[in-house]
Write a protein that holds these residues in place. Structure first.
Motif, PDB file in Angstrom:
ATOM      1  N   ARG A 231       0.778  -1.176  -0.180  1.00  0.00           N
ATOM      2  CA  ARG A 231      -0.191   0.083  -0.435  1.00  0.00           C
ATOM      3  C   ARG A 231       0.566   1.081   0.045  1.00  0.00           C
ATOM      4  O   ARG A 231       0.772   1.988  -0.888  1.00  0.00           O
ATOM      5  CB  ARG A 231      -1.333  -0.054   1.521  1.00  0.00           C
TER       6      ARG A 231
ATOM      7  N   ASP B 125       0.765   4.221  -2.426  1.00  0.00           N
ATOM      8  CA  ASP B 125      -0.412   5.278  -2.421  1.00  0.00           C
ATOM      9  C   ASP B 125       0.350   6.603  -2.488  1.00  0.00           C
ATOM     10  O   ASP B 125       0.312   8.145  -2.315  1.00  0.00           O
ATOM     11  CB  ASP B 125      -0.538   5.300  -0.851  1.00  0.00           C
TER      12      ASP B 125
ATOM     13  N   HIS C  99       0.514  10.054   0.575  1.00  0.00           N
ATOM     14  CA  HIS C  99      -0.011   8.910   1.027  1.00  0.00           C
ATOM     15  C   HIS C  99      -1.096   9.535   2.408  1.00  0.00           C
ATOM     16  O   HIS C  99      -1.816   8.913   2.803  1.00  0.00           O
ATOM     17  CB  HIS C  99       1.246   7.438   1.382  1.00  0.00           C
TER      18      HIS C  99
ATOM     19  N   ARG D  41      -3.893  10.246   0.905  1.00  0.00           N
ATOM     20  CA  ARG D  41      -5.147   9.372   1.069  1.00  0.00           C
ATOM     21  C   ARG D  41      -5.696   8.319   2.158  1.00  0.00           C
ATOM     22  O   ARG D  41      -7.038   8.554   2.788  1.00  0.00           O
ATOM     23  CB  ARG D  41      -3.927   7.904   0.587  1.00  0.00           C
ATOM     24  N   ASP D  42      -4.527   8.495   3.518  1.00  0.00           N
ATOM     25  CA  ASP D  42      -5.244   7.847   5.123  1.00  0.00           C
ATOM     26  C   ASP D  42      -6.175   8.892   5.250  1.00  0.00           C
ATOM     27  O   ASP D  42      -7.197   8.869   6.509  1.00  0.00           O
ATOM     28  CB  ASP D  42      -4.283   7.460   5.811  1.00  0.00           C
TER      29      ASP D  42
ATOM     30  N   THR E  53      -5.140  14.208  -5.542  1.00  0.00           N
ATOM     31  CA  THR E  53      -4.881  13.082  -4.439  1.00  0.00           C
ATOM     32  C   THR E  53      -6.348  12.788  -3.951  1.00  0.00           C
ATOM     33  O   THR E  53      -6.916  11.121  -4.142  1.00  0.00           O
ATOM     34  CB  THR E  53      -3.957  12.927  -3.353  1.00  0.00           C
TER      35      THR E  53
END
Lengths: 681, 681
Positions: A47, A51, A55, A58-59, A117
């Motif tokens: 991941r 990502d 990233h 994204r989280d 993103t």
């Protein structure tokens, strides 16, 4: 030096050598959760690669959208679906979702990559919401931000971010979608009143398919031919410019001279209110021209920092690239979600007797089923890596204050890369969702299991924000004409005549080769037939050689236009399939190299090892998909071609035990994977 | 003898020889109506071939359905859409639409071919209506007609025809779709009350996706495992049988013990009320068993004219083939309609500057656009001809009173042909509608232009009435095991062991070659590389050789199962992609030969000449689609492969002037081609 030494990571296997798969990885029945040991760590490692740079964004978004109530609900009427998208968009605005996309000096936080993103992640929840948000903040907001100047930023941006101002992006017309330069809407300057008169002179000048135009937008960024007369001169056209035009009052009524319409029901995206707008001599103040690249003085004199009308037009268009990048990125997310659902179904659904057991066989244990899903999963990995690079490059280019030649070149290459990847990714998504639906049979057709909704929603992604065929051709044209400024806006025939007249070697020029690829290439055998197909360098070389061959031979064909006996359009047209192939081959090579880079950058050894096998499957199936070409042009031998076919089978069997981990690593929030079919198989 | 003499009709051209197309057929801009001379006659000639044996039925239905109000209306709620389908079905019933599908001795007129053809034509209007009608008359009615006996015919058939009895076809369960033999629903005979007890013992035994079960059906043809005890013996299972089970009262309430559910929103087919049914020990009279192939005497003794439980099951299934044939036929109609819409759009839509004129270029003048649509049109012609043959064969087999071995063989071959063509035709339709949608860009995504609705409706055709992958595999298995009775119902491993043990030459057996094909083959060169690719015999031979090669090599692979070290399921599974390729190659060869036959039968010389070029394009694109295989197995040389690629381009340019005629010949009623995009381009 042994060829294996040049691999970035140790090979999980050498498929070409083995003809029977190892016992542990055969298609025998197996439970749904069989990734060996440290599964969570492996998933986390995969991941992290998927990502990419943003990233953390994204989280954050994952947490925000992990709610089944965000999923499209087919029982809503059109009006309800639209209201719901708006409501959810408002909830996003309240959480500051949109600030990243706008400059820090006018209300934003100026993190373009984060903004793209975040929009992409909405694809895991609801494509209508993504499109609605993309129109408001990416397209309408992007036009104001990138084509406007301080006066527009001050006046509009904060309201756009927090949705006090709802806008739409009125570019496409009924008569012109791909050929934006020929839009018919006019904006004629009236020096007496210091206004522009916006008009739709013909029925085909009507703005069409415009997201937000049917209901919610009160303002439109209208693309129109700017016409103005310098003092004492005749009125003159200066090409397409963008104008901010109010279209509705606060009660939702059309303003005088504006007629909006509703595109009604569509193949999907029920939450997006696509509509039409016609203008009957609508007057707007002169300052509503988004004047970064062209302005009209009070007396009607036109001024622009860019003299060439074509160059000006394409510079403006170029700044609007975010929409295209977002669309490609989101299609990638939608494909990953569909493949997650279908893979999980394949791991609970059983059909037909298994040998030596009372149970039936898990459908993902059939090679035929693996062959449907696993190559698409592999391709999704490759595309995700390429998309991350593209988003990062967009971020760098648009965050830069450079204006020199180098910056122009970078911008131009970015546009081409965005066009290519948008087409590649959206076609992949449309195909993958279709395959995923079929792989779930009747269950896949029920909206409760989401795939049929995704199928309807994704469909238009292949033709909006640039028709894929036109974009693929654009990539090829840019490559073949070496990004020359003069060629943009030329007709097909004109472009061919230009290319035909170019020096022979220009087309061979390439952008810089990245380090990891150069290292691989330097330390490997140039003879692709002699070196192992499992070598990454061989794989890269096969895709590079294909591209070079196609570019070279296409240029040769186009040079026929130098002969006066040949009609230039006819030369172009006869080579069109060749041209499209150039575009696809180029993008696929770029995608592979981005994937190789991402594997090289991967910190987790276990993840990198698995990614390397995934990359093998991506390459083997890409080769298999185009095997006729490789054989016909003697880039692979018949024996190697057979090894490729076998290799796809063997890689599928090898990856089968990791299927669950591979899709879990996509990180689709569990709340968005609600599907009754996964409960009962 | 010169090779050209063996062609059925004069070649319109010899594409392999020409490298530049003739001036008259190039991609230069051209108007929408340019079929040279006698256009109507040509269209009529083409249509006569496409319309086949039941052309009069087609014309009658055309007249009946030429009404835009029959088109699906996306603004309807689910309830409204369902009510509307029922209403339209009632209107059909009033016009005697359904009588042809039932025997003359129980209320019908016994013209099976007419019945299939009429259902197929509904595909031009509304796929929901087709499916709804297909469920009532084809599946439910077909089960009563074909699995029942006089007592059922007398009691039900008249009511089924005129819709006094609305039924559904309750075969598929949540847990079993493709593997019908393992259905879990039970029907246990109670000798004391002379009843059957219908029960769903597990959640996965629930009947699912059943058209009509959500709302309208009051009775179900339920497939269940028959269990009965002979006097003094233990209860015993006799395999799946079909029972007529009342499920709702006149007010639409579930009957005691019956629980129905609603599948709700789907990817399309809004007018079909798919639902679920669970049974909790529901008692039905013994006579509700449809007892043509198996019966239970009053004391519980089971009797059947077919001893073997597998053979009995497959005999029953075999009589239900009409549904599968109708679905393939209708998919063909849906593809033709979508291609008509997209082609007409391509003839009004212009984009980008044309050379030497003020107009823009008609998009169908782009080779890339021709390449999208024309090969699919050609394939639609081929499929239509094959479908006509299949319908006729079904008519003959089911109208026959034979029961001998020859009839069994014919029935078995019919089933295989129906399976193969259903998969081939529905995949073609799904793909074509997708391409047609994309070819119309944003306009194609608006429901007002129909393509997006067709897209959603057609989707499930690839997986209902037999999953395409399973059906394609079935075709291959039948070929490889020479239609042996013993193999049906075997597990994958069991089947492989059977095939591995067979004599080597059995698989080479073929059904009789039709006269027209034999004549072509006899008078031509066996060396496909030496004879012209434009020769029809060469074309046939290429597809025949591919099929033979695949069958032979697949059998070799499967023989590995004779070695005890090899796990039989693993041998099967590793060969699954090979097996699927066998199935597709076989069907494609059959489709080509049916097309060749139809051209041979064509009375109009002009139509036959054009059809011959269409057939060339069908073959060239089929070869192009599988070019890697032909090259890899040295069935074509590299030079010939390049000629094939070029040939597709040249045939597209040749057929371009006839594009309008080719789609007009499909004969979609004008009232059903309503699409605003065709008015403005």
């Amino acid at each position: 030096m042994p060829t294996s030494a040049i691999r970035t990571v140790d090979p999980v296997s050498t498929p070409e050598k083995t003809t029977t798969p190892e016992k542990t990885t055969t298609g025998a029945p197996a439970g749904p959760d069989e990734t060996p040991g440290a599964g969570d760590l492996l998933v986390a490692g995969l991941r992290r690669t998927l990502d990419g740079r943003w990233h953390a964004v994204r989280d954050t978004v994952r947490e925000q959208i992990d709610r089944p109530d965000l999923l499209p609900d087919p029982s809503r009427t059109l009006a309800q679906a639209r209201a719901r998208s708006l409501e959810e968009m408002q909830a996003l605005a309240e959480r500051g979702f949109a600030a990243a996309g706008f400059g820090a000096d006018h209300g934003g936080t100026g993190d373009i990559g984060a903004s793209i993103t975040a929009i992409e992640m909405l694809g895991y929840a609801d494509l209508s919401l993504m499109v609605k948000a993309g129109v408001q903040w990416g397209l309408f907001g992007g036009a104001v931000e990138n084509l406007g100047t301080a006066r527009h930023h001050e006046r509009y941006v904060a309201d756009i971010i927090d949705l006090d101002l709802l806008g739409c992006f009125a570019m496409t017309e009924t008569g012109h979608g791909s050929n934006v330069q020929e839009l018919e809407t006019t904006a004629t300057y009236d020096a007496d009143t210091r206004e522009f008169v916006i008009d739709s002179p013909t029925p085909s000048a009507r703005k069409d398919y415009i997201g937000g135009a049917a209901e919610h937008a009160t303002m439109a960024a209208v693309f129109a031919q700017l016409i103005t007369a310098a003092p004492g001169a005749e009125p003159e056209g200066h090409g397409v410019h963008c104008f901010v035009v109010p279209i509705r009052d606060a009660d939702g009524n059309d303003l005088p001279g504006v007629t909006t319409g509703d595109c009604g029901y569509k193949g999907g995206l029920a939450g997006v209110d696509n509509g039409r707008i016609s203008f009957d001599h609508v007057r707007i103040p002169a300052e509503n021209l988004l004047n970064r690249y062209g302005d009209v003085e009070a007396d009607g004199t036109y001024r622009s920092p860019i003299d060439n009308v074509n160059k000006r037009f394409f510079t403006m268009l170029g700044t609007l690239i975010r929409g295209r990048v977002s669309v490609g990125a989101t299609a990638g997310a939608a494909a990953r979600k569909a493949l997650t659902l279908a893979t999980r179904y394949g791991l609970v659904r059983r059909q037909f007797d298994a040998p030596d057991t009372d149970d039936e066989i898990l459908i993902l244990d059939y090679l035929g089923h693996q062959r449907k899903l696993l190559p698409l999963i592999a391709k999704s990995y490759a595309i995700a890596c390429a998309q991350n690079e593209l988003t990062a490059e967009l971020h760098e280019v648009q965050s830069s204050t450079d204006t020199g030649d180098e910056h122009s070149t970078r911008q131009r290459e970015l546009e081409s890369a965005a066009a290519g990847l948008k087409a590649y990714s959206t076609w992949h998504a449309s195909h993958s969702i279709n395959v995923a639906r079929e792989a779930c049979g009747g269950a896949g057709y029920l909206d409760e299991n989401q795939l049929s909704i995704l199928r309807g929603d994704i469909d238009v992604f292949t033709t909006f924000e640039g028709d894929n065929t036109v974009l693929t051709q654009l990539v090829a044209k840019e490559l073949l004409s070496a990004y020359a400024d003069d060629v943009r806006g030329l007709s097909a025939g004109g472009w061919v005549r230009f290319v035909a007249g170019m020096a022979r070697d220009v087309v061979a020029e390439k952008t810089a080769v990245r380090q990891v690829v150069q290292t691989l290439l330097d330390s490997s055998d140039e003879d692709t037939e002699e070196s192992a197909l499992t070598d990454r360098a061989t794989q890269i070389r096969l895709l590079r050689n294909r591209e070079d061959h196609l570019v070279r031979t296409c240029a040769q064909r186009l040079r026929r236009a130098r002969d006066d006996d040949n009609d230039a359009f006819e030369v172009f047209n006869n080579a069109q399939d060749h041209l499209l192939k150039v575009g696809r081959a180029h993008t696929e090579r770029v995608v592979l190299e981005a994937f190789v880079q991402a594997i090289d950058d991967c910190d987790s050894r276990a993840a990198a090892t698995l990614l390397s096998t995934v990359c093998d499957l991506f390459v083997y199936s890409a080769l298999e998909d185009d095997l006729a070409w490789f054989l016909m042009h003697r880039h692979v031998s018949v024996e190697r071609a057979k090894a490729i076919r076998r290799g796809v089978n063997e890689l599928c069997l090898q990856l089968r035990p990791h299927a669950r981990a591979l899709v879990d690593a996509f990180g689709v929030p569990e709340g968005l994977l609600s599907a009754p079919m996964l409960d009962h198989g």
